[in-house]
Design a protein around this motif. Structure first.
Motif, PDB file in Angstrom:
ATOM      1  N   UNK A  85      21.931 -10.938  58.487  1.00  0.00           N
ATOM      2  CA  UNK A  85      22.746 -11.709  57.748  1.00  0.00           C
ATOM      3  C   UNK A  85      21.736 -12.540  56.796  1.00  0.00           C
TER       4      UNK A  85
ATOM      5  N   UNK B  28      21.424 -19.320  56.067  1.00  0.00           N
ATOM      6  CA  UNK B  28      22.614 -19.492  55.918  1.00  0.00           C
ATOM      7  C   UNK B  28      23.063 -20.843  55.135  1.00  0.00           C
ATOM      8  N   UNK B  29      23.756 -22.519  55.264  1.00  0.00           N
ATOM      9  CA  UNK B  29      23.418 -23.128  55.287  1.00  0.00           C
ATOM     10  C   UNK B  29      23.248 -24.132  56.110  1.00  0.00           C
ATOM     11  N   UNK B  30      22.581 -25.946  56.011  1.00  0.00           N
ATOM     12  CA  UNK B  30      23.341 -26.677  56.992  1.00  0.00           C
ATOM     13  C   UNK B  30      23.906 -28.150  57.001  1.00  0.00           C
ATOM     14  N   UNK B  31      24.965 -28.162  57.382  1.00  0.00           N
ATOM     15  CA  UNK B  31      25.570 -29.328  57.340  1.00  0.00           C
ATOM     16  C   UNK B  31      25.122 -30.274  57.619  1.00  0.00           C
TER      17      UNK B  31
ATOM     18  N   UNK C 150      27.302 -33.183  59.270  1.00  0.00           N
ATOM     19  CA  UNK C 150      28.001 -33.609  60.476  1.00  0.00           C
ATOM     20  C   UNK C 150      29.780 -33.258  60.524  1.00  0.00           C
ATOM     21  N   UNK C 151      30.525 -33.491  61.417  1.00  0.00           N
ATOM     22  CA  UNK C 151      31.389 -33.184  61.486  1.00  0.00           C
ATOM     23  C   UNK C 151      31.906 -32.737  60.951  1.00  0.00           C
ATOM     24  N   UNK C 152      31.689 -33.588  59.831  1.00  0.00           N
ATOM     25  CA  UNK C 152      33.060 -34.105  58.762  1.00  0.00           C
ATOM     26  C   UNK C 152      32.832 -32.857  57.569  1.00  0.00           C
TER      27      UNK C 152
ATOM     28  N   UNK D 288      31.319 -29.602  57.982  1.00  0.00           N
ATOM     29  CA  UNK D 288      31.597 -29.100  58.748  1.00  0.00           C
ATOM     30  C   UNK D 288      32.848 -28.560  58.819  1.00  0.00           C
ATOM     31  N   UNK D 289      34.151 -29.233  58.670  1.00  0.00           N
ATOM     32  CA  UNK D 289      35.700 -29.091  58.481  1.00  0.00           C
ATOM     33  C   UNK D 289      35.556 -28.663  56.659  1.00  0.00           C
TER      34      UNK D 289
ATOM     35  N   UNK E 227      32.934 -27.191  55.043  1.00  0.00           N
ATOM     36  CA  UNK E 227      32.826 -26.221  54.574  1.00  0.00           C
ATOM     37  C   UNK E 227      34.153 -24.407  55.230  1.00  0.00           C
ATOM     38  N   UNK E 228      34.319 -25.308  56.224  1.00  0.00           N
ATOM     39  CA  UNK E 228      34.768 -24.128  57.141  1.00  0.00           C
ATOM     40  C   UNK E 228      36.348 -23.867  56.139  1.00  0.00           C
TER      41      UNK E 228
ATOM     42  N   UNK F 150      36.156 -22.456  53.281  1.00  0.00           N
ATOM     43  CA  UNK F 150      36.106 -21.067  53.932  1.00  0.00           C
ATOM     44  C   UNK F 150      37.527 -19.887  54.101  1.00  0.00           C
TER      45      UNK F 150
ATOM     46  N   UNK G 135      38.950 -20.817  56.415  1.00  0.00           N
ATOM     47  CA  UNK G 135      38.914 -20.720  57.373  1.00  0.00           C
ATOM     48  C   UNK G 135      39.272 -21.814  58.922  1.00  0.00           C
ATOM     49  N   UNK G 136      40.619 -22.737  58.098  1.00  0.00           N
ATOM     50  CA  UNK G 136      40.999 -24.020  58.581  1.00  0.00           C
ATOM     51  C   UNK G 136      42.870 -24.079  58.009  1.00  0.00           C
TER      52      UNK G 136
END
Ligand SMILES: Cc1cc2nc3c(=O)[nH]c(=O)nc-3n(C[C@H](O)[C@H](O)[C@H](O)COP(=O)(O)OP(=O)(O)OC[C@H]3O[C@@H](n4cnc5c(N)ncnc54)[C@H](O)[C@@H]3O)c2cc1C
Ligand SMILES: Cc1cc2nc3c(=O)[nH]c(=O)nc-3n(C[C@H](O)[C@H](O)[C@H](O)COP(=O)(O)OP(=O)(O)OC[C@H]3O[C@@H](n4cnc5c(N)ncnc54)[C@H](O)[C@@H]3O)c2cc1C
Lengths: 249, 313
Positions: free
Chosen positions: A227, A230-233, A235-237, A239-240, A242-243, A246, A248-249
């Protein structure tokens, strides 16, 4: 005598990170820690508990493989098996051939129960038990998480995709065990000493009347697809975000 | 001889499992394949009609017998073996149904089984994972032996519908009486099915209790996701066994997999290798799960998950 036969396979220890030989001809097993297949330890533990409850008189462990499988058989004797059978061969057997060998052993030992692992963690075939049951024309209960014996019968709870299934089989039968059936005991030092005196019999394929026929060859071993990194984010914000990016949200 | 393939249908008496459409997709990658689906059931009509509609299916054979009310390998295997004569391949899904059944069929036919087919190179050459997916081998079936196989469903997209294959009935063989179904306890849930869900939220040992696992269920519901678990979480009783993902649990390929408080042991990773996007939330920056994660977030799940819930709203 009421006997249980347990099939044991020597495999690369589950903690080892395996490596493929550079020429793709196999997996490096030289100098690598070998152990009893974890599922087979669970199968043996179950057999020992059945014997300790008085529902069996003898627990036999059997393995098919080269001479270096003996330490694993000794480990099983130290866990509490009464005797060991080593069907010695340097030919790698396919599961059907392994099942034929075990079938010959059921003829010789007349067990009322055969316990195997649901899969060997090296080849991950998950075939031997079901094949043995078919050749023996006996019931099978695979992926067992609970085994209850009564006169001439076993009631087995199986871990299936939908949840838990219970079936009842007439004995003799083949049961293949799943991880949650029990927790195998640790071997204590005095038991290792005692195990050295327990009987370990060596047999040949010829003596058992099994002539293996290879129906499969493995021309290539390769590493799995990797694979991407990947990347690191932070905090939660993030992450949201980034999704969402993509889709995905 | 062109490949003549028999696929054993998995179903629950009413609905054909999507795993069967994935077996059809796998079989269809074999050039010139002629594909027959066999449905063993107490009443086969509904499932047979669904099988006949799967694109790529040429023929459906039904076998009706009361014993097939529940899928018992000991009853189905002799039936399939009796039908298998003209076929070059007999395939089933690598679900617990297929894993239980197919080796029994192979042994009755005295032939080899190729487990967990992930790719087809030719009618006799296949790729499959070993060592929990840490190696992929190419295997070749020799000497025209009949091929029995289980199909790793995460490797194939389900075949679509639109076919109108003819349906025929075959007569049942007498089943054995030594194996009896007793009961099944399947968790009833309105959540998406773990094996086919587009999104999966999965929890590990770090959740610490069945109560904390409820937090994951709530989060999953907001995402319309299925819930999965590591072996450690199942062993500890936080989640039921059918949620286990990994070498000895389910092998899944969702669009999005969110691993929460899961370290990423190889036995777990083998279950998620085909996920499109993996997100990892773990307080240990060195956790192996980050080696495979597309998006990683280091932190305490008990803070992060409630925040995510709020942000998603
Ligand atoms: C191409 C090829 C190469 C091979 N190379 C090797 C090798 O290098 N070294 C080697 O040791 N074997 C080798 N084998 C043999 C092979 O690993 C197995 O013994 C056999 O194929 C059973 O399959 P499995 O291990 O996947 O068992 P599974 O069907 O997954 O095993 C289920 C259970 O069956 C029982 N069982 C399995 N194998 C044995 C056994 N041998 N003795 C007793 N009980 C058993 C155990 O209880 C196990 O938990 C090779 C086989 C092939 C086809
Ligand atoms: C034969 C065999 C088969 C197996 N099959 C499977 C299988 O199918 N599936 C499977 O999953 N496992 C399987 N295992 C077990 C596997 O080896 C691991 O033990 C298991 O996956 C670990 O589960 P875990 O990640 O939940 O727990 P752990 O390894 O204990 O990881 C917990 C993680 O949570 C993190 N954490 C702790 N607290 C927090 C917090 N507050 N916030 C965020 N992160 C936190 C920790 O940093 C750690 O990384 C198998 C093992 C064997 C031997």
């Amino acid at each position: 005598m009421k006997r249980i036969l347990v099939g044991i396979k020597r495999v690369v220890d589950y903690n080892v990170r395996i490596r493929i030989k550079p020429d793709g001809s196999g997996v490096v097993t030289e100098g690598v820690k070998m152990s009893v297949n974890p599922f087979d330890e669970i199968a043996l533990e179950e057999a020992l508990r059945i014997k300790e409850r008085g529902a069996a008189e003898e627990v036999i462990v059997a393995t098919v493989g080269p001479a270096d499988c003996q330490p694993q058989l000794r480990t099983c004797l130290a866990m509490g098996a009464d005797r060991a059978l080593h069907v010695q061969t340097d030919t790698p057997l396919e599961p059907l051939a392994t099942a034929r060998v075990l079938r010959a052993l059921t003829e010789r030992e007349q067990p009322f129960l055969v316990l195997l692992g649901k899969q060997a963690i090296d080849d991950d075939n998950g075939q031997t038990g079901q094949m043995l049951a078919a050749l023996w024309e006996r019931p099978q209960a695979t992926f067992a998480s609970k085994v209850e014996l009564s006169e001439g019968k076993a009631r087995v709870t199986r871990e299936i995709d939908a949840g838990l299934e219970t079936i009842e089989v007439d004995l003799p039968a083949v049961v293949t065990v799943d991880l949650r059936l029990n927790e195998p005991r640790y071997v204590k030092l005095p038991d290792i000493m005692k195990a050295k005196k327990k009987p370990l019999e060596t047999l040949t394929l010829e003596a058992l009347g099994v002539t293996p026929r290879a129906q499969l060859k493995t021309p290539r071993y390769a590493p799995p697809a990797q694979r991407h990194k990947g990347v690191r984010v932070k905090d939660a914000a993030e992450l949201v975000a980034a999704l969402k990016q993509k889709g995905l949200l | 001889m062109s490949p003549n393939i028999l696929i054993v249908a998995e179903h629950n008496g009413r609905t054909l499992s999507v795993a069967t459409a994935k077996c059809v997709a796998c079989a269809a990658t074999i050039p010139d394949a002629h594909i027959t689906v066999v449905v063993c059931a107490a009443n086969a009509a509904a499932v047979a009609a669904q099988a006949a509609a799967v694109s790529g299916v040429h023929r459906v054979v039904t076998v009706e017998h009361p014993i097939h009310e529940h899928p018992l390998a000991a009853a189905i295997a002799p039936q399939i073996a009796a039908l298998a004569g003209p076929y070059s391949h007999v395939l089933g899904p690598s679900s617990t149904f297929g894993k239980d059944l197919m080796p029994r069929i192979a042994a009755l036919l005295e032939t080899v089984q190729v487990s967990d087919i992930m790719a087809v190179e030719s009618a006799t050459r296949f790729r499959r994972p070993i060592y929990a997916g840490n190696a992929v081998i190419t295997v070749e079936v020799l000497d025209g032996a009949k091929v029995v196989g289980t199909v790793r469903t995460a490797s194939f997209q389900a075949a679509g519908t639109g076919a109108q294959a003819p349906i025929e009935a075959a007569s049942p063989v007498a089943p054995p009486t030594h194996t009896r179904f007793v009961s099944v306890s399947a968790a009833k849930s309105d959540r998406p099915d773990l094996q086919t869900a587009g999104k999966v939220v999965s929890g590990g040992r770090a959740l610490g209790s069945a109560e904390s696992f409820q937090m994951l269920y709530r989060f999953a519901d907001k995402l319309h996701a299925a819930v999965g678990a590591s072996r450690a979480a199942v062993d500890a009783g936080y989640a039921p066994n059918e949620l286990q993902v990994g070498q000895t649990g389910k092998i899944i390929a969702p669009e999005l997999y969110i691993a929460i408080g899961i370290s990423g042991a190889i036995q777990h990773l083998t279950g998620i290798k085909d996920a499109r996007t993996i997100v990892a939330i773990n307080k240990d920056p060195e956790a192996p799960i980050f080696e495979v994660a597309d998006i990683g977030l280091v932190g305490d799940l008990f803070e992060i998950v409630p925040q995510l819930e709020q942000l998603i709203g």
